[in-house]
Design an enzyme around this catalytic site. Structure first.
Site, PDB file in Angstrom:
ATOM      1  N   SER A   1       2.419  -6.246 -13.147  1.00 47.73           N
ATOM      2  CA  SER A   1       2.606  -5.754 -11.775  1.00 47.73           C
ATOM      3  C   SER A   1       1.800  -4.484 -11.541  1.00 47.73           C
ATOM      4  CB  SER A   1       4.079  -5.422 -11.526  1.00 47.73           C
ATOM      5  OG  SER A   1       4.881  -6.549 -11.714  1.00 47.73           O
TER       6      SER A   1
ATOM      7  N   GLY B   1       6.656   1.634 -13.161  1.00 46.51           N
ATOM      8  CA  GLY B   1       7.866   1.143 -12.503  1.00 46.51           C
ATOM      9  C   GLY B   1       8.075  -0.353 -12.619  1.00 46.51           C
ATOM     10  N   GLY B   2       7.353  -1.013 -13.546  1.00 46.89           N
ATOM     11  CA  GLY B   2       7.567  -2.450 -13.732  1.00 46.89           C
ATOM     12  C   GLY B   2       7.380  -3.186 -12.424  1.00 46.89           C
TER      13      GLY B   2
ATOM     14  N   ARG C   1      -5.887  -5.406 -20.442  1.00 46.99           N
ATOM     15  CA  ARG C   1      -4.521  -5.880 -20.660  1.00 46.99           C
ATOM     16  C   ARG C   1      -4.393  -6.464 -22.071  1.00 46.99           C
ATOM     17  NH1 ARG C   1       0.659  -5.490 -18.882  1.00 46.99           N
ATOM     18  NH2 ARG C   1       1.641  -7.468 -18.359  1.00 46.99           N
TER      19      ARG C   1
ATOM     20  N   THR D   1       5.756   3.195 -17.874  1.00 50.00           N
ATOM     21  CA  THR D   1       4.323   2.943 -17.850  1.00 50.00           C
ATOM     22  C   THR D   1       3.769   4.256 -17.372  1.00 50.00           C
ATOM     23  OG1 THR D   1       4.534   0.592 -17.384  1.00 50.00           O
ATOM     24  CG2 THR D   1       2.566   1.606 -16.537  1.00 50.00           C
TER      25      THR D   1
ATOM     26  N   THR E   1       0.062   1.051 -20.048  1.00 53.01           N
ATOM     27  CA  THR E   1       1.456   0.888 -20.456  1.00 53.01           C
ATOM     28  C   THR E   1       1.620   0.399 -21.880  1.00 53.01           C
ATOM     29  OG1 THR E   1       3.549  -0.106 -19.743  1.00 53.01           O
ATOM     30  CG2 THR E   1       1.649  -1.542 -19.700  1.00 53.01           C
TER      31      THR E   1
ATOM     32  N   ASN F   1       4.581  -1.153 -21.949  1.00 48.82           N
ATOM     33  CA  ASN F   1       5.626  -1.947 -21.299  1.00 48.82           C
ATOM     34  C   ASN F   1       6.932  -1.160 -21.265  1.00 48.82           C
ATOM     35  OD1 ASN F   1       6.633  -4.012 -19.813  1.00 48.82           O
ATOM     36  ND2 ASN F   1       7.255  -5.243 -21.554  1.00 48.82           N
TER      37      ASN F   1
ATOM     38  N   ASP G   1       6.309  -9.508 -20.927  1.00 46.63           N
ATOM     39  CA  ASP G   1       5.824  -9.760 -19.566  1.00 46.63           C
ATOM     40  C   ASP G   1       5.474 -11.236 -19.337  1.00 46.63           C
ATOM     41  OD1 ASP G   1       6.219  -7.389 -18.301  1.00 46.63           O
ATOM     42  OD2 ASP G   1       4.186  -6.649 -18.546  1.00 46.63           O
TER      43      ASP G   1
END
Ligand code: DON
Length: 563
Positions: free
Chosen positions: A444, A464-465, A99, A372, A390, A392, A414
């Site tokens: 997520s 899909g966030g 991340r 993403t 992603t 984002n 985020d």
């Protein structure tokens, strides 16, 4: 009971028992040995080729991740981040966190003006929204721990793709057209993506090929140190961003323990914090487990109600308690405790929707469209890899570094820029997800692997966030409770609820107006005017004879390829 009714009831019971015993016939692509399902044919092809050349699922992961950066630049990336959950053929499991994180100079109020209001677009558009990229560190870690083929052999396939170019699909032409104005606004009209691209055009990426060569040659230092790092940091700062060469040099991907939980006879392995995916999905499954959801029928009012009420409660916890575990104490065992979750559902009633204000407070709207990407891989030895990655937003910050050949993420959005104010997915955050130097923003993303009877059964995930978690959970339920093939489980219409806003979102097709009316009469608020698609799930199911069935989402250009 009248004899005819009795016979009918018996007949239905036998059919139902039969359904449980006979797994659904595959309707997606089926292969004997290995498979990659990803957002683009070119990426699935490269992943599959790597395995054919003797590479394993981890080598294929590296190739697929890089190929998506070329063929699917709206989300595929070397300059974003992601998570990988894996299960080796011998049953060993684990996960990797690559991340993005906040730069060292980041501050809690960096996106607020002097009156403490969130500055519009600052955390979403342009250089100020960029988090320190994690993807290159991720693939290099994967290669160090599990790689079989030489890194250069994997990279060469992708470098060739970048040099030879990728054909623009109809969907891609449409999206490039929609974003062209904003690309020009953020980058000027001399950027590569100021050009108009039509379906069938070829886009080549010679500068990205050069960057990839530097990484193939020098490993992580080819990106995080030296020439590329210097150019990247200068470029970001020249555009008003905060990332320095030192931020890049000190980025590390982290191996983490995955979240593992049982749902009936499934063993579900998913991503833990700083992703909320595993914990939130665990809560949802635990809250619905006491009910026989299969008996309600797929996407029936009762199934939707139960799932919605569980999601409402799980997302309320997500937004309050979850953040980067290296910075905040997450009360995981409390959140996943059976009694706690049973109590959470104690006020659930079939007659009436629970109101989200009754659980906690807040107000928000879902604003930007999102992108993403997820890919699922199983190799010929039985190793499985599930990766969600992603930038984002679509094309991340929209800032494109022409010299290095890639878009940069806008992952800083985020974080919760201000407690109680929604981010672009409408998620309302709290202190646990506030900005701090070098902290990872809450995600997520829910790359997941499912075992059934101790064996590998499903590899699944989606973009899909905030809707990722519910889309993954529904795909697993479609396969397990509603006995769908992998492809049908992916195709099935999806719905979503995330506590706030207090709205059930339905996809455009597949939910009748009478069903929606029924839910409305119980107090559910329903999205009437905006019906987005929810997720693009790419998944693999292992059939009882060991073959693999792909579920490539028809909502995108996704593709399942293997041998
Ligand atoms: O990590 C997250 O949760 C978000 N940045 C994911 C963004 C996303 O899925 C957008 N996609 N459709």
């Amino acid at each position: 009971m009248k004899p005819l009714k009795y016979v009918l009831a018996l007949f239905t019971l036998i059919i139902c028992l039969h359904c449980k015993q006979n797994p659904a016939t595959p309707t997606g692509t089926v292969t004997e040995n290995a498979m990659v399902v990803s957002a683009r044919q070119e990426a699935s092809e490269i992943g599959s080729k790597i395995m054919k050349e003797g590479g394993n699922a981890f080598d294929a992961m590296i190739g697929t991740q890089l190929a998506l950066a070329v063929a699917y630049p709206r989300a595929g990336n070397i300059s974003g981040g992601g998570f990988m959950v894996y299960r080796q053929a011998d049953g060993t499991i684990g996960s990797l966190d690559f991340r993005e994180k906040a730069p060292k100079s980041a501050q809690k109020d960096m996106y607020l003006d002097s009156l403490d209001n969130v500055i519009p677009n600052m955390s979403t558009l342009g250089a100020a929204s960029i988090g320190v990229p994690g993807s290159v560190a991720g693939i290099i870690e994967v290669h160090k721990k599990f790689g079989k083929l030489p890194l250069k052999q994997i990279f060469e396939l992708v470098i060739a793709l970048a040099e030879n170019g990728v054909e623009v699909t109809a969907k891609q032409a449409e999206i490039l057209k929609n974003y062209r104005e904003v690309f020009i606004k953020v980058n000027s009209d001399s950027t590569k993506f100021a050009q108009v691209y039509k379906e069938g055009d070829k886009i080549t990426y010679p500068n990205l090929a050069k960057t990839l060569r530097a990484i193939a040659e020098h490993g992580r230092d080819g990106f995080y140190k030296g020439e590329v790092a210097k150019k990247l940091a200068n470029f970001i700062q020249a555009n008003g961003g905060f990332i320095t060469e030192d931020d890049l040099a000190s980025y590390e991907a982290i191996w983490r323990t995955p979240v593992v939980f049982q749902y009936k006879d499934l063993n579900i392995i998913s991503m833990g914090p700083p992703s909320s995916g595993g914990v939130t999905m665990n809560q949802i499954f635990e809250m619905i487990e006491p009910y026989n959801i299969a008996s309600f029928g797929h996407n029936s009012d009762k199934a939707i109600q139960l799932f919605t009420e569980a999601s409402r409660r799980a997302y309320a916890d997500r937004n309050y308690f979850l953040g980067d575990p290296d910075f905040v104490d997450i009360p995981t065992s409390f959140l996943l405790n059976n009694n706690y979750l049973a109590n959470r559902m104690a006020d659930f009633s079939w007659k009436k929707a629970t109101k989200s204000e009754a659980i906690a407070h807040g107000k928000l709207e879902i604003i930007e469209s999102m992108e993403t990407t997820h890919y699922s891989i199983v190799d010929q030895e039985g190793n499985a890899v599930s990766v969600t990655t992603t930038l984002n937003g679509n094309f991340g910050s929209k800032l494109y570094c022409d010299e290095l050949g890639f878009f940069l993420n806008n992952e800083m959005d985020d974080f919760s820029a201000k407690a109680g104010v929604p981010n672009m997915f409408g998620l309302v955050g709290a202190e646990a997800n506030s900005i701090e130097p070098e902290k990872r923003m809450l995600s997520s993303m829910t790359p997941t692997i499912v075992e059934k009877d101790g064996q590998l059964w499903m590899v699944v995930g989606t973009p899909g966030g905030s809707t990722i978690i519910t889309a993954v959970a529904q795909t697993i339920l479609n396969g397990y409770e509603f006995n769908m093939s992998m492809q049908d489980a992916v195709n099935a219409p999806r719905f979503h609820h995330q506590w706030l806003p207090d709205v059930v979102i339905f996809e455009p097709n597949g939910f009748s107006s009478s069903l929606k009316e029924k839910l409305k009469s119980k107090g559910y608020i329903i999205n009437e005017e905006r019906t987005p698609i929810i997720g693009k799930v790419d998944a693999i199911r292992v059939l009882s004879d060991g073959r693999l069935e792909g579920g490539a989402d028809p909502r995108g250009d996704d593709s399942a390829i293997g041998f």
